[in-house]
Structures are given as structure tokens and as C-alpha cells.
Design a protein around this motif. Sequence first.
Motif, PDB file in Angstrom:
ATOM      1  N   ALA A   1       0.835  -1.204   0.000  1.00 39.10           N
ATOM      2  CA  ALA A   1       0.000   0.000   0.000  1.00 39.10           C
ATOM      3  C   ALA A   1       0.866   1.249   0.000  1.00 39.10           C
ATOM      4  CB  ALA A   1      -0.929  -0.006   1.203  1.00 39.10           C
ATOM      5  N   CYS A   2       1.963   1.208   0.746  1.00 41.65           N
ATOM      6  CA  CYS A   2       2.869   2.357   0.815  1.00 41.65           C
ATOM      7  C   CYS A   2       3.495   2.639  -0.553  1.00 41.65           C
ATOM      8  CB  CYS A   2       3.945   2.076   1.858  1.00 41.65           C
ATOM      9  SG  CYS A   2       4.829   3.530   2.434  1.00 41.65           S
ATOM     10  N   GLU A   3       3.908   1.584  -1.247  1.00 42.38           N
ATOM     11  CA  GLU A   3       4.509   1.751  -2.571  1.00 42.38           C
ATOM     12  C   GLU A   3       3.496   2.289  -3.578  1.00 42.38           C
ATOM     13  OE1 GLU A   3       6.236  -1.897  -3.776  1.00 42.38           O
ATOM     14  OE2 GLU A   3       7.706  -1.978  -2.143  1.00 42.38           O
ATOM     15  N   ARG A   4       2.291   1.762  -3.569  1.00 45.61           N
ATOM     16  CA  ARG A   4       1.269   2.206  -4.510  1.00 45.61           C
ATOM     17  C   ARG A   4       0.855   3.643  -4.216  1.00 45.61           C
ATOM     18  NH1 ARG A   4      -3.396  -2.109  -5.591  1.00 45.61           N
ATOM     19  NH2 ARG A   4      -3.927  -0.430  -7.038  1.00 45.61           N
ATOM     20  N   LEU A   5       0.758   3.965  -2.943  1.00 43.25           N
ATOM     21  CA  LEU A   5       0.433   5.335  -2.562  1.00 43.25           C
ATOM     22  C   LEU A   5       1.481   6.297  -3.111  1.00 43.25           C
ATOM     23  CD1 LEU A   5      -0.723   7.702  -0.908  1.00 43.25           C
ATOM     24  CD2 LEU A   5       0.480   6.783   1.089  1.00 43.25           C
ATOM     25  N   ARG A   6       2.748   5.974  -2.941  1.00 45.30           N
ATOM     26  CA  ARG A   6       3.798   6.875  -3.399  1.00 45.30           C
ATOM     27  C   ARG A   6       3.773   7.020  -4.920  1.00 45.30           C
ATOM     28  NH1 ARG A   6       8.516   9.642  -1.692  1.00 45.30           N
ATOM     29  NH2 ARG A   6       8.731  11.095  -3.442  1.00 45.30           N
ATOM     30  N   ALA A   7       3.503   5.919  -5.635  1.00 43.33           N
ATOM     31  CA  ALA A   7       3.442   6.001  -7.097  1.00 43.33           C
ATOM     32  C   ALA A   7       2.297   6.894  -7.552  1.00 43.33           C
ATOM     33  CB  ALA A   7       3.297   4.606  -7.688  1.00 43.33           C
ATOM     34  N   LEU A   8       1.144   6.752  -6.909  1.00 49.54           N
ATOM     35  CA  LEU A   8      -0.013   7.585  -7.256  1.00 49.54           C
ATOM     36  C   LEU A   8       0.252   9.050  -6.928  1.00 49.54           C
ATOM     37  CD1 LEU A   8      -2.939   5.302  -6.023  1.00 49.54           C
ATOM     38  CD2 LEU A   8      -2.560   6.048  -8.382  1.00 49.54           C
ATOM     39  N   PHE A   9       0.855   9.294  -5.789  1.00 44.67           N
ATOM     40  CA  PHE A   9       1.143  10.677  -5.387  1.00 44.67           C
ATOM     41  C   PHE A   9       2.147  11.328  -6.336  1.00 44.67           C
ATOM     42  CE2 PHE A   9       3.721  13.659  -2.783  1.00 44.67           C
ATOM     43  CZ  PHE A   9       2.744  14.625  -2.589  1.00 44.67           C
ATOM     44  N   ASP A  10       3.213  10.616  -6.660  1.00 40.53           N
ATOM     45  CA  ASP A  10       4.203  11.163  -7.582  1.00 40.53           C
ATOM     46  C   ASP A  10       3.589  11.481  -8.935  1.00 40.53           C
ATOM     47  OD1 ASP A  10       6.205  11.081  -5.716  1.00 40.53           O
ATOM     48  OD2 ASP A  10       7.131   9.241  -6.467  1.00 40.53           O
ATOM     49  N   ASP A  11       2.717  10.604  -9.415  1.00 43.69           N
ATOM     50  CA  ASP A  11       2.089  10.835 -10.713  1.00 43.69           C
ATOM     51  C   ASP A  11       1.140  12.031 -10.650  1.00 43.69           C
ATOM     52  OD1 ASP A  11       1.653   9.839 -13.522  1.00 43.69           O
ATOM     53  OD2 ASP A  11      -0.411   9.753 -12.788  1.00 43.69           O
ATOM     54  N   ALA A  12       0.437  12.165  -9.525  1.00 44.64           N
ATOM     55  CA  ALA A  12      -0.466  13.309  -9.369  1.00 44.64           C
ATOM     56  C   ALA A  12       0.321  14.616  -9.402  1.00 44.64           C
ATOM     57  CB  ALA A  12      -1.256  13.190  -8.068  1.00 44.64           C
ATOM     58  N   VAL A  13       1.423  14.681  -8.659  1.00 40.99           N
ATOM     59  CA  VAL A  13       2.223  15.898  -8.632  1.00 40.99           C
ATOM     60  C   VAL A  13       2.824  16.177 -10.009  1.00 40.99           C
ATOM     61  CG1 VAL A  13       4.281  16.988  -7.660  1.00 40.99           C
ATOM     62  CG2 VAL A  13       2.721  15.720  -6.170  1.00 40.99           C
ATOM     63  N   ARG A  14       3.350  15.135 -10.649  1.00 39.39           N
ATOM     64  CA  ARG A  14       3.933  15.318 -11.986  1.00 39.39           C
ATOM     65  C   ARG A  14       2.908  15.896 -12.952  1.00 39.39           C
ATOM     66  NH1 ARG A  14       2.966  13.240 -16.332  1.00 39.39           N
ATOM     67  NH2 ARG A  14       1.695  11.604 -15.385  1.00 39.39           N
ATOM     68  N   SER A  15       1.716  15.334 -12.968  1.00 39.54           N
ATOM     69  CA  SER A  15       0.697  15.793 -13.911  1.00 39.54           C
ATOM     70  C   SER A  15       0.261  17.219 -13.617  1.00 39.54           C
ATOM     71  CB  SER A  15      -0.513  14.858 -13.880  1.00 39.54           C
ATOM     72  OG  SER A  15      -1.189  14.916 -12.634  1.00 39.54           O
ATOM     73  N   HIS A  16       0.292  17.620 -12.366  1.00 41.52           N
ATOM     74  CA  HIS A  16      -0.136  18.974 -12.001  1.00 41.52           C
ATOM     75  C   HIS A  16       0.899  20.029 -12.367  1.00 41.52           C
ATOM     76  CE1 HIS A  16      -3.371  16.920 -10.000  1.00 41.52           C
ATOM     77  NE2 HIS A  16      -3.885  18.047  -9.557  1.00 41.52           N
ATOM     78  N   HIS A  17       2.067  19.604 -12.807  1.00 38.22           N
ATOM     79  CA  HIS A  17       3.089  20.544 -13.265  1.00 38.22           C
ATOM     80  C   HIS A  17       2.923  20.892 -14.748  1.00 38.22           C
ATOM     81  CE1 HIS A  17       6.181  21.336 -10.134  1.00 38.22           C
ATOM     82  NE2 HIS A  17       5.690  20.244  -9.575  1.00 38.22           N
ATOM     83  N   VAL A  18       2.013  20.236 -15.450  1.00 36.26           N
ATOM     84  CA  VAL A  18       1.863  20.471 -16.887  1.00 36.26           C
ATOM     85  C   VAL A  18       1.379  21.900 -17.123  1.00 36.26           C
ATOM     86  CG1 VAL A  18       0.613  19.810 -18.968  1.00 36.26           C
ATOM     87  CG2 VAL A  18       1.426  18.046 -17.383  1.00 36.26           C
ATOM     88  N   ALA A  19       2.221  22.722 -17.744  1.00 38.67           N
ATOM     89  CA  ALA A  19       1.886  24.127 -17.993  1.00 38.67           C
ATOM     90  C   ALA A  19       2.943  24.742 -18.888  1.00 38.67           C
ATOM     91  CB  ALA A  19       1.795  24.909 -16.686  1.00 38.67           C
ATOM     92  N   ASN A  20       2.557  25.793 -19.585  1.00 34.76           N
ATOM     93  CA  ASN A  20       3.490  26.557 -20.420  1.00 34.76           C
ATOM     94  C   ASN A  20       3.777  27.921 -19.806  1.00 34.76           C
ATOM     95  OD1 ASN A  20       1.558  25.100 -22.943  1.00 34.76           O
ATOM     96  ND2 ASN A  20       3.710  24.568 -22.623  1.00 34.76           N
TER      97      ASN A  20
END
Length: 608
Positions: free
Chosen positions: A238-257
Amino acid sequence: MCGWGILVNRDGRPVERPLLQAMADAVAHRGPDAEGIVELGPVGLAHRRLAVIDVNDRSNQPMRSRDNWLQFNGAIYNFRELRTELEALGHIFHTKSDTEVLLHALDQWWVDALPRLQGMFSFCFYDARRRKLLLARDRFGIKPLCYHLSDRVFIAGSEAKQLLATGLVGSAPDHSVLRTFLEHGRLNLDERSFFADVKLMPPGQLAVYDLVSDQLVQMRWYELSLHVEPRDIAYDEACERLRALFDDAVRSHHVANVPVGASLSGGVDSSSIAAASAAVVGDPGQFPLFTIYHADDRHDERRYAAQVTGRFGFRPVEVPVSLLDYYTPEWLESFAFSQDQPLPGGSHFNEHALFKAAHEAGVTVMLDGQGADEYFGGYGEFWLAAQRAAIKSGNLAEVGRNLRGRSLTNAEPMPLTVRKMVAAFLRRESDASPLMAGLWRGKGAARHAYAPPKDFRPLSIDELVRSSIPYQLHSQDRNAMQFGIESRVPFLDHRLVEFVCSLPTEYLVGGGWQKRIFRDAMAELPDDIRWRRNKIGFSSPDAEFGVQYPDRLAAMLDDAVSTLAPLLDAAQLRQRLDRYRLDPSLYDPAIFRLISLAAWVRRFAVSL
């Protein structure tokens, strides 16, 4: 991030352009980069754009594809994946924007497009051929949508002031909302706004307006509780999956020009967003982290924030906040206007100062830690819910570990912590204000004291969809957009929320810790942050203001009581406030709500 509005004459008359212009002008702050107004017979569209993704003029709105028109506020983080899928279906694109992807997705899948979206949004899609309008709001209501329906018109937009600006919607108050606010401090609980004739579309809801049948049909397209099932999963997995989901959420929220920054309180939530951003931003020295602080040391977290910026090499920006500056009738009226409603407390001054500083630093997108406490179990009510669950399951050893952890958190003897827990279990829940009890004389119906769910998972869902997050998102959106800033909240990525809400309670509050699994997942944080027990957050020394500046507060309260006299037993209220002046330890948060509501009444010329 943008502001949009629509106006439909239900009798078929052509719309009047000045009314559309008034709607656009009312939210010019939300979209400083471009304006678009389109008249389509009885349907009018008005848009103000903040350019974030594909800043070229080709992505201005309203955006058209054949007979379809779209007005959109927000960000679709998986737009590239959706574009690839739509191109395989034959769709041709002319921009690089998420707006055009949403336009084609709605054309292809209609309401079935909504579950495919990862992001925050409110939009109006007009199919001129079928003469149907589709309006929708994202899963958690990150982006706003309000509307008015009368025999004459259907109007919708991003902010209530747009609807008022047309002159077709009055500013009459909803007395029950005013009463709930004064007596219980709660707002944005449901579809009612402070204006009787303006409704708020609930999170995860859509509406279809058919111009042919002249019917408006509303329905819920997303219900968090239906996506949360108890999950049998090992803690480490659960800890590993949580971290993967969190990292992906943060990465996607950086999408901008455009330039991106983040808020940093020094707590585990905002610090974790900063840590996860380190792999995304390239040069950390060009990524600003904004930390607010008060002169009062109890509301100053700069020493924690400095550990985070130092660890990862980010650029720190310290932002002072002065109650003396904001605690004035003029400022409270300004806040009431930007929010379309009064403030419940001075902590919202912090948001204003934060986004103002970000704007001055040239930042257009800000990441924020909103939402984590509501499902990782960061508040005291979650700690109690976890102890109930452990006691019911017979796991008294876990209760003991959590009691020891709580004792350390509160810096108090263990027996006192035990007594407090027992008293909390026996106490009847009530959020009613003692100051306001029995004083209401207005037309609003009485509201029973709010009783939150007792069990952990229902409590979490309630705070996410009703009692906590909706008003916090409302305030954050308005404060950010006041400065033309797009505020993003990675913790409210629905995939992350659904996963964490499905985990066993002891993974979240257990082993003597709140947010247990999240702390374990963020190993690269400084230990002083990762294992920090005290919590400050966006706090504000409201109670101290009356002690430091009694004459100023007395004058503001006197004005507030006079303004709100048609609603309250003013004589009795003045007597109670006099007792507070003699003993400031009797401070009730309703004191702030009184002066804030009076400011709202004055600013919108509301007739009581």
C-alpha cells in the motif's frame, strides 16, 4: 484557469450583447489574457481566459468545432492521452490545448467523457445542432459553477457576481444560509449560496439544458462513496502504490506553459508536494516556494520551511501577513466581494497574501496541499474515529500506542490524554456558537447542530464532499483568481483519493501517528518535517486581535450589530459582546463572522 458565463433567453429572444459583456467584465480578474463573446440567437457565451496550456491565441475561448462550442475553466491533466485516443477515432486538432481535447471528447462521448477526465473543471458545452447545453463540475468541486433559473432566463457562470451584473438576478439573501453561517460557521454545504436566487452546482454533478423542450435536468455523474471499497492489501505494498499515485499526481499537475510555484507551510503535506516536485522541475533554484508567517511566533513556520528548501535547493519566498492591515471594514468588504460570501475566519487572509506574493513573483500556476488532512486523517476527529475502530475490534494495544502518540503531540501527561478521549466519546457533538444561541430573529429556518459521522471512512467522505473541502476550495479559487493565478491541488487527484480512502484505518491513523502511511511513504523529507507532531497550517491569531486592538474591534462589532439588527436580537447580542470585552478568553469565532457578514451585506447592498 478562466472565467465563463452563459445566458439563455428561454422565450427565444436574441441575447443582448451588453449583458454578456457585463458577465465577462465581472470576472476579468479570472482571465487577464483574452476575452471572447459570442451571440448565438437566444444563447450567449462570455469568456475571460488565463492562458496556461498552449498560450497561443488559437486556444482562446469560446472554442468552436463545427456546431459545437465550449467554455471551460480548469485543467485536464491527461489531455495528451485523450488526444491520442481521439485522433485514432478520426478527430483532427488545430491547437495543443487541453481545451480542444475536451471539446472533441464531449463531441465524441457526451456525458461519458466525464469519467475519462483527470483534472479540475467546470464547463459549458453547447451543441448548436441538437440545441443542448451540457454543464458539469469536477469530482470535488475544485472549479466553481453557479446558476440561476427563472421563467425568463437560464444564466450560469464561474462566480455569483457575474449573474448579479446582468441585472436579471437580484441580491436578496438566503436567510437560512446566513443563519447557518452565524450560528455554526458553516458554508458551501449544499447548492444554496448566500444569494437566494443563485444556486451552486454541487461537485460531481452535471446539468443538461434542452432548448427545444425548455427543460433543465440535473444529475450526479460522480459519487466518491461508490468508488471506495475496503481494500485487503499489505502495508508495504500500500505504501509503494500510494507513493506512485502521489508522484504521478504531482507530476501531472506541473503540466503548464507558464511559470509554476508552490505553497510551503512546513507541514508534511506541502513539504511532500515540494519533495515530489524535485524530480519534475529541472532547476530547483528556479522553483519558488512561498511561506507565509505572522509576527506571532505561534503562527510562524519558517524554520520548518527552510529545512525543505535547503534540502532540495528550492527558492524560498517568505510572505509576511499582518492582521492589522487586513482587519478593517474596507478589506473585509473587498474579501466579501471577491468571495461572493463572507469569510469564516482570518486564516483566509493568508491565502490572499500568498497568491498576491506569487503574482508579484511572476508565477501563474501554484500547487497547494489542500485536501490531504480530510482523507489521510490529519484532524482530531479522525484520531477519535480510529480509536473507536480499534476498540470495537478489540485491538487495545493499538489504542495504547495511539494514546502515547497523542500525549506526545499535545505535550501532556498520558492520564490527561485518556480522560480527554473518554470525554470526547461521551460528549454530544455540537458546532453551535454560544454567542449566537437564541438570537436569530430573521426568516431563516432553524438548523440542527451538525453531527459528523463517527466512523473513519464515512467521516472522511463527508469532509471531502460536504463539510470541509467545498468551502476551502471556494476560498482558494477566489483568492487565487483575484490575482490571475491557477491554483492546483494534487492531493485531490481522484485516483489518489479513492485508493487512500479504501485502506484500513490503522494504516492512516495508527502506531501512534496520524497520516501514518503517508509519512512512511515520504522517506526523503527531513525528519523534523516527516515526524513532526504539532500542526499549524493556515492559522490566524483572530482571538488576539481583540486583545491587541480592543477599540478597533469594538467599533467594527458595533457597526456589525447595527447592520445585522434586522436579523438578530441586537440588545442581547450587545450585552454578550460586552462580556467578551471584559474577558477576551471568552472569544467565540462568531465574533469574526459577525463583522465579516456585515461587510458582505454592505458590499452587495443586500436588503435584510
